[in-house]
Design a protein around this motif. Sequence first.
Motif, PDB file in Angstrom:
ATOM      1  N   LYS A  16      11.565   3.094  20.880  1.00 60.54           N
ATOM      2  CA  LYS A  16      12.172   2.294  21.890  1.00 60.54           C
ATOM      3  C   LYS A  16      11.427   1.225  22.534  1.00 60.54           C
ATOM      4  CE  LYS A  16      12.995   5.865  24.587  1.00 60.54           C
ATOM      5  NZ  LYS A  16      12.118   6.867  23.572  1.00 60.54           N
ATOM      6  N   ALA A  20      12.055  -2.604  21.953  1.00 59.95           N
ATOM      7  CA  ALA A  20      12.410  -3.548  23.103  1.00 59.95           C
ATOM      8  C   ALA A  20      11.362  -4.758  23.356  1.00 59.95           C
ATOM      9  CB  ALA A  20      12.414  -2.498  24.360  1.00 59.95           C
ATOM     10  N   CYS A  34      12.065  -6.789  30.249  1.00 60.03           N
ATOM     11  CA  CYS A  34      12.203  -5.458  29.679  1.00 60.03           C
ATOM     12  C   CYS A  34      12.264  -4.534  30.906  1.00 60.03           C
ATOM     13  CB  CYS A  34      11.191  -4.699  28.831  1.00 60.03           C
ATOM     14  SG  CYS A  34      11.181  -5.306  26.942  1.00 60.03           S
ATOM     15  N   GLU A 109      15.399   0.037  28.530  1.00 58.62           N
ATOM     16  CA  GLU A 109      14.655   0.899  27.444  1.00 58.62           C
ATOM     17  C   GLU A 109      14.510   2.197  28.267  1.00 58.62           C
ATOM     18  OE1 GLU A 109      11.448   2.839  26.542  1.00 58.62           O
ATOM     19  OE2 GLU A 109      10.756   1.090  27.085  1.00 58.62           O
TER      20      GLU A 109
END
Length: 204
Positions: A16, A20, A34, A109
């Motif tokens: 992830k 991201a 993010c 995320e």
Amino acid sequence: MESKIVAIVGGTASGKTTIASGLARIAGSERAVCLPLDSYYRCSGHLSPEKRAIQNMDHPDTLDHVLYAAHLKALASGEVIDAPIYDFKTHTRSPVVERVESKSIIFAEGILVLHYPEVRALCDYAIFLDVPQEERLARRISRDTRERGRTEKSVVEQWASNVQPMHEAFCEPTKVYATEVLAGFIDESELSGLWGRIRKIARD
């Protein structure tokens, strides 16, 4: 500015953060940011070090999802937030915060981003990374022994007692909310294709 929120979800060590950050890199720092859910673990400073070490950190109750939702909503509205910083070695929040400015695309995320209804409702696009358990465990062992001062034995024990059961109970079921499901790890060309699909929802 009205931002778009893109959820990047999947089991622990499914890639992830890599995806991201890769998408944010392609988009450019002037356009994307993010916001990892991992930063929003509740502080365990009131517990002894022994009790902190045995907490079930994969249960939804260990995360301050209300604050996370509020911060996502603020960013989507063009506001600036002070995001918490979590120390995984001490299981406490740092007294220092991270100033995060709003961008046109916000990558939300985390394992449980789609689990909480109030967070899920804010997402405009959702990607679920469907990576086999064996691969995720190997990556988790590598990461936690290298970055978090853990032993391989403790990682494997935690996996069996907490990580995988919680994945099956709370993460895996959220796959149904994903806009798209990606099987396995993706390379740079696939990442560029993913960005192309996400870009269609963004206002440049």
